[in-house]
Design a protein around this motif. Sequence first.
Motif, short mmCIF file in Angstrom:
data_model
loop_
_atom_site.label_atom_id
_atom_site.label_comp_id
_atom_site.label_asym_id
_atom_site.label_seq_id
_atom_site.Cartn_x
_atom_site.Cartn_y
_atom_site.Cartn_z
N TYR A 120 7.11 -6.88 -4.09
CA TYR A 120 5.98 -6.73 -5.02
C TYR A 120 5.76 -8.06 -5.72
CZ TYR A 120 7.00 -1.76 -4.49
OH TYR A 120 7.22 -0.50 -3.99
N LYS A 163 11.24 -6.83 -12.91
CA LYS A 163 12.43 -7.67 -13.02
C LYS A 163 13.17 -7.73 -11.69
CE LYS A 163 14.79 -7.32 -16.91
NZ LYS A 163 15.43 -6.71 -18.10
N GLN A 164 13.30 -6.60 -11.02
CA GLN A 164 14.02 -6.52 -9.76
C GLN A 164 13.36 -7.39 -8.68
OE1 GLN A 164 14.47 -2.51 -8.32
NE2 GLN A 164 15.24 -3.15 -6.33
N PHE A 165 12.03 -7.41 -8.65
CA PHE A 165 11.31 -8.13 -7.60
C PHE A 165 10.69 -9.44 -8.09
CE2 PHE A 165 11.36 -3.71 -6.12
CZ PHE A 165 11.91 -3.90 -4.86
N ALA A 166 11.02 -9.85 -9.29
CA ALA A 166 10.45 -11.08 -9.88
C ALA A 166 8.92 -11.05 -9.79
CB ALA A 166 11.02 -12.32 -9.19
N GLU A 168 11.09 -9.00 -22.09
CA GLU A 168 12.01 -8.70 -20.99
C GLU A 168 12.03 -9.83 -19.95
OE1 GLU A 168 14.11 -6.14 -20.39
OE2 GLU A 168 13.64 -5.10 -22.26
N GLY A 217 11.32 -2.50 -15.05
CA GLY A 217 12.51 -2.60 -14.21
C GLY A 217 12.18 -3.10 -12.81
N LEU A 218 11.11 -2.58 -12.22
CA LEU A 218 10.68 -3.03 -10.90
C LEU A 218 10.25 -4.50 -10.92
CD1 LEU A 218 8.63 0.03 -9.60
CD2 LEU A 218 10.77 -0.85 -8.65
#
Length: 101
Positions: free
Chosen positions: A2, A27-30, A79, A24-25
């Motif tokens: 993403y 952050k996970q996928f930058a 965040e 959260g997504l």
Amino acid sequence: MYRTIIAAIDFSKDSDRALSAAIGLAKQFAARMVVVHALEDPIPSLASYAVRIPDDHVESLRSAARQWVEEAAARIADEGVEVEWVLGSGSAAVCIVEQAE
């Protein structure tokens, strides 16, 4: 996977939970985020029964919505996620699709 995540918010508790998941997504996928809120007409009008909402009332609604969207964007930025916000007018569905395109 993403690159951009669009989070449509309506300031409800469910919307807040969805925003947390989107953060959260991101952050996970930058990924970067776009926070969208559509300010729909406060009272739908029928052609022959149009109701005029006082301009100062509409402006106070817009001002409050803008503040809430800015607060959501600040939360996302805190965040460490790149964020942009959009305060649209009219149909939420149309506003969200416009951002997706």
